[in-house]
Design a protein around this motif. Structure first.
Motif, short mmCIF file in Angstrom:
data_model
loop_
_atom_site.label_atom_id
_atom_site.label_comp_id
_atom_site.label_asym_id
_atom_site.label_seq_id
_atom_site.Cartn_x
_atom_site.Cartn_y
_atom_site.Cartn_z
N ALA A 125 -103.82 -38.15 74.46
CA ALA A 125 -104.97 -37.51 75.11
C ALA A 125 -104.63 -36.14 75.67
O ALA A 125 -105.53 -35.38 76.01
CB ALA A 125 -105.51 -38.42 76.22
N ILE A 126 -103.35 -35.83 75.78
CA ILE A 126 -102.95 -34.49 76.25
C ILE A 126 -103.33 -33.48 75.17
O ILE A 126 -102.90 -33.59 74.02
CB ILE A 126 -101.44 -34.43 76.53
N CYS A 127 -104.15 -32.52 75.55
CA CYS A 127 -104.63 -31.52 74.59
C CYS A 127 -103.65 -30.35 74.55
O CYS A 127 -103.54 -29.61 75.53
CB CYS A 127 -106.02 -31.04 74.99
N PRO A 128 -102.94 -30.16 73.43
CA PRO A 128 -101.95 -29.08 73.36
C PRO A 128 -102.59 -27.72 73.12
O PRO A 128 -103.75 -27.62 72.71
CB PRO A 128 -101.08 -29.50 72.17
N ILE A 129 -101.83 -26.68 73.37
CA ILE A 129 -102.28 -25.33 73.04
C ILE A 129 -102.35 -25.20 71.52
O ILE A 129 -101.37 -25.50 70.83
CB ILE A 129 -101.33 -24.28 73.63
N PRO A 130 -103.47 -24.79 70.97
CA PRO A 130 -103.61 -24.74 69.50
C PRO A 130 -102.72 -23.70 68.85
O PRO A 130 -102.32 -22.71 69.48
CB PRO A 130 -105.09 -24.41 69.30
N ARG A 131 -102.42 -23.94 67.60
CA ARG A 131 -101.62 -23.01 66.80
C ARG A 131 -102.54 -22.17 65.92
O ARG A 131 -103.58 -22.63 65.47
CB ARG A 131 -100.61 -23.77 65.95
N VAL A 132 -102.12 -20.95 65.68
CA VAL A 132 -102.90 -20.01 64.87
C VAL A 132 -102.36 -20.04 63.44
O VAL A 132 -101.21 -19.66 63.20
CB VAL A 132 -102.82 -18.59 65.45
N HIS A 133 -103.21 -20.49 62.52
CA HIS A 133 -102.81 -20.53 61.10
C HIS A 133 -103.41 -19.33 60.37
O HIS A 133 -104.61 -19.08 60.44
CB HIS A 133 -103.27 -21.82 60.45
N LEU A 134 -102.54 -18.59 59.69
CA LEU A 134 -102.98 -17.41 58.93
C LEU A 134 -102.85 -17.69 57.44
O LEU A 134 -101.75 -17.64 56.89
CB LEU A 134 -102.12 -16.20 59.33
N PRO A 135 -103.96 -18.03 56.78
CA PRO A 135 -103.92 -18.46 55.37
C PRO A 135 -103.30 -17.42 54.43
O PRO A 135 -102.63 -17.78 53.46
CB PRO A 135 -105.39 -18.71 55.02
N PHE A 136 -103.51 -16.13 54.70
CA PHE A 136 -103.03 -15.10 53.78
C PHE A 136 -101.50 -15.03 53.74
O PHE A 136 -100.92 -14.50 52.78
CB PHE A 136 -103.63 -13.73 54.13
#
Length: 313
Positions: A125-136
């Motif tokens: 239930a701990i909500c982590p800091i999201p990661r930024v995915h760069l598809p290019f």
């Protein structure tokens, strides 16, 4: 043991990932150091922020709320330091160590009271800091390994270094802050409220220290462990000395710690004793402090010799 597996491209990101919490801590210390205040309490501020971030993230389901409340907690801890040091003239190192011990005790106590556990708290239930995915970047393997899937706070620390550098050296506030740190009597004569500037420096450092703790518990990991800062606050102070409280040079010093930590973790996978691996960051700390102190002594000798030469003319 294959060196190409240890010193691979992924080591670059591993180094930065390990260094990021220390960079935040070092920036926390750098701001107060510009006002000639040694922020030993960075460790305690970080630890408080780490616990608060996990608790709020778990209860609210929001990583952003966790970060904001962690920064507020760091602000309160820094406020205690500021009040004790500036108003009541307490020795800054003593109050800093007091903050560290208090944070260690209160987080351990609250972990038991709120979550009914000791040692470690981890929950989906701990909500982590999201990661930024760069598809290019997926089409460029090397850049993909280095720059893809960073957390938001890992990207933000680079922005923060730029912002603080700009504030220190390109704004009136930064000029006043450095004047208070280097020439307090002259600053007061010029009409600068010295105590107000010191309050501002300590309180802002508290916000950054709380953010450092939030990144450690929600970005670097997804849990809270008793004393999880593991002396990263002190490493940040050492890196700050190495960089002379300059944000960019300080961050470079932090990368040295991150590199040592990443190398140690990889060596452990090849059977290197864990005691040696755990020792590496502290050895690096001693070396960094020694180098910075020697460099400072050399520069002071050069200044004295230059001054003596000028007087002889």
């Amino acid at each position: 043991m294959k060196l190409d597996q240890i010193f691979s491209v992924s080591l670059i990101y591993a180094t930065f990932r390990s260094a990021t919490p220390i960079i935040y801590a070092a920036l926390c210390a750098a701001i107060t150091q510009q006002a000639d205040i040694l922020n030993i309490g960075t460790e305690g501020i970080m630890l408080t922020g780490a616990f608060t971030a996990v608790a709020v993230s778990y209860m609210s389901g929001s990583w952003l709320m966790g970060i904001l409340v962690a920064m507020a907690a760091g602000f309160v801890m820094a406020g205690i330091m500021a009040l004790a040091h500036i108003r009541y003239k307490a020795e800054i190192c003593a109050i800093g160590m007091g903050i560290n011990l208090f944070a260690l005790a209160i987080t351990k106590f609250m972990l038991n009271v709120i979550f009914g556990t000791s040692g470690t708290f981890s929950d989906p239930a701990i909500c982590p800091i999201p990661r930024v995915h760069l598809p290019f970047l997926e089409k460029i393997p090397v850049l993909n390994q280095i720059f893809n899937n960073w957390t938001i706070t890992e990207w933000f620390v680079i922005v923060l270094i730029i912002i603080i550098t700009f504030l220190f050296y390109k704004t009136r506030w930064g000029l006043r802050l450095r004047a208070v740190g280097q020439f307090p009597m002259a600053a007061q004569t010029a009409g600068i409220n010295v105590n107000a500037m010191k309050y501002q420096a300590i309180l802002i450092s508290g916000l950054i220290g709380g953010l450092a703790g939030a990144h450690l518990s929600l970005g670097y990991s997804q849990m809270f462990t008793e004393n999880m800062t593991s002396n990263r606050g002190f490493m940040g102070v050492a890196a700050m000395y190495f960089g002379g409280a300059h944000p960019v040079l300080t961050a470079i010093g932090c990368l040295v710690f991150g590199f040592a930590d990443s190398i140690g973790a990889r060596l452990q996978a090849y059977g290197v004793p864990s005691q040696f691996v755990l020792l590496m960051p502290y050895v690096v700390t001693v070396v960094v402090l020694s180098v910075s102190m020697i460099s400072k002594q050399i520069s002071e000798k050069k200044k004295k010799s230059s001054l003596a030469y000028v007087k002889s003319l």
